[in-house]
Motif scaffolding. Sequence first.
Motif, PDB file in Angstrom:
ATOM      1  N   ARG A 103       0.961  -1.210  -0.446  1.00 60.22           N
ATOM      2  CA  ARG A 103       0.174  -0.047   0.474  1.00 60.22           C
ATOM      3  C   ARG A 103       0.717   0.955  -0.080  1.00 60.22           C
ATOM      4  O   ARG A 103       0.428   2.258  -0.229  1.00 60.22           O
ATOM      5  CB  ARG A 103      -0.721  -0.241   1.072  1.00 60.22           C
ATOM      6  N   LEU A 104       2.613   1.273   0.369  1.00 62.21           N
ATOM      7  CA  LEU A 104       2.866   1.996   0.505  1.00 62.21           C
ATOM      8  C   LEU A 104       3.239   2.424  -0.942  1.00 62.21           C
ATOM      9  O   LEU A 104       3.188   4.153  -1.187  1.00 62.21           O
ATOM     10  CB  LEU A 104       3.758   2.057   1.411  1.00 62.21           C
ATOM     11  N   GLY A 153      -7.152  -6.546  -3.280  1.00 65.95           N
ATOM     12  CA  GLY A 153      -8.349  -6.968  -3.357  1.00 65.95           C
ATOM     13  C   GLY A 153      -9.435  -7.926  -3.816  1.00 65.95           C
ATOM     14  O   GLY A 153     -10.589  -8.468  -4.719  1.00 65.95           O
ATOM     15  N   ASP A 154      -9.131  -9.044  -3.212  1.00 69.59           N
ATOM     16  CA  ASP A 154      -9.447 -10.494  -3.138  1.00 69.59           C
ATOM     17  C   ASP A 154     -10.744 -10.546  -2.315  1.00 69.59           C
ATOM     18  O   ASP A 154     -10.437 -10.918  -0.868  1.00 69.59           O
ATOM     19  CB  ASP A 154      -8.851 -11.707  -2.404  1.00 69.59           C
ATOM     20  N   ASP A 181      -5.382   0.317   7.868  1.00 69.01           N
ATOM     21  CA  ASP A 181      -4.170   0.670   6.618  1.00 69.01           C
ATOM     22  C   ASP A 181      -5.457  -0.079   6.094  1.00 69.01           C
ATOM     23  O   ASP A 181      -5.247  -0.684   4.647  1.00 69.01           O
ATOM     24  CB  ASP A 181      -3.680  -0.918   7.204  1.00 69.01           C
ATOM     25  N   LEU A 182      -6.680  -1.161   6.095  1.00 67.77           N
ATOM     26  CA  LEU A 182      -7.601  -1.987   5.359  1.00 67.77           C
ATOM     27  C   LEU A 182      -8.614  -0.774   4.626  1.00 67.77           C
ATOM     28  O   LEU A 182      -8.755  -0.716   3.499  1.00 67.77           O
ATOM     29  CB  LEU A 182      -8.484  -2.898   6.258  1.00 67.77           C
ATOM     30  N   ALA A 187      -9.559   1.921  -1.048  1.00 72.98           N
ATOM     31  CA  ALA A 187      -9.149   3.043  -1.271  1.00 72.98           C
ATOM     32  C   ALA A 187      -8.332   3.559  -2.714  1.00 72.98           C
ATOM     33  O   ALA A 187      -8.769   3.649  -3.729  1.00 72.98           O
ATOM     34  CB  ALA A 187      -8.844   4.543  -0.525  1.00 72.98           C
ATOM     35  N   GLN A 188      -7.102   2.273  -2.405  1.00 76.01           N
ATOM     36  CA  GLN A 188      -6.478   2.373  -3.760  1.00 76.01           C
ATOM     37  C   GLN A 188      -6.726   0.954  -4.739  1.00 76.01           C
ATOM     38  O   GLN A 188      -6.123   0.935  -5.500  1.00 76.01           O
ATOM     39  CB  GLN A 188      -5.055   1.501  -2.993  1.00 76.01           C
ATOM     40  N   VAL A 189      -8.263   0.456  -4.807  1.00 75.92           N
ATOM     41  CA  VAL A 189      -8.376  -1.196  -5.240  1.00 75.92           C
ATOM     42  C   VAL A 189      -8.786  -0.305  -6.415  1.00 75.92           C
ATOM     43  O   VAL A 189      -9.451   0.123  -6.309  1.00 75.92           O
ATOM     44  CB  VAL A 189      -9.082  -2.243  -4.613  1.00 75.92           C
TER      45      VAL A 189
END
Length: 213
Positions: A103-104, A153-154, A181-182, A187-189
Amino acid sequence: YIDALPQAISQLDLVQEQRSLALSKTGDHLQAIAALEALIQRRGDSAERQGLIGGRYKKLASLAQQAGDAGAWRAHLEQAIWHYEQGMQCDLNDYYPSCNLPRLYKARGDEGDEQRAAVAAQVAMLACERAKARGAQDEWLNPTLLGLAFDAGDAATARRLVADVRREGPAAWKLDSTLADLERSVAQVADAGHRAALTVQLQALRSIAGVQA
């Protein structure tokens, strides 16, 4: 408490690591980083120590982002990534540094970061699978698997793990430490359908933890 202990105990590596973490928890992140760097100079490098430094810089990056300081955010993010990378190279079997990188990398968004995120996630997953196969009694193993599912994204795996969280309770899954973190992972998917499915699971986890969205 640690400073009041006999020196033979207070100077143990593990105790010094925990002292640095305690400093960070009180908000003194830079002093915690300095103490960890001094410990590395005295006693050598390790995945845990580099991971702890990476975590302090990750916290500083989050604080800078909240303050709207883009320059400080980027600087701290780069430091967090670098130290987690060093930790991963110290020990590929230790999933603590590698599981923080996907995620970073995605937050940084430089050329090649999507590929770096995928590699780090695979390294972390292999380390987790090895730990499970060896019967490791690590309280962070399940929360790490949950985070990796969200990072990937699972939604199917996330749904299964959320059922485990509901059965075993939020404390066993460190939800108080992992929810933020979740949220970043969701948000990044990029895929809207996967993001929506993960949002449902995230809301379920918030409900289990008693946290309002």
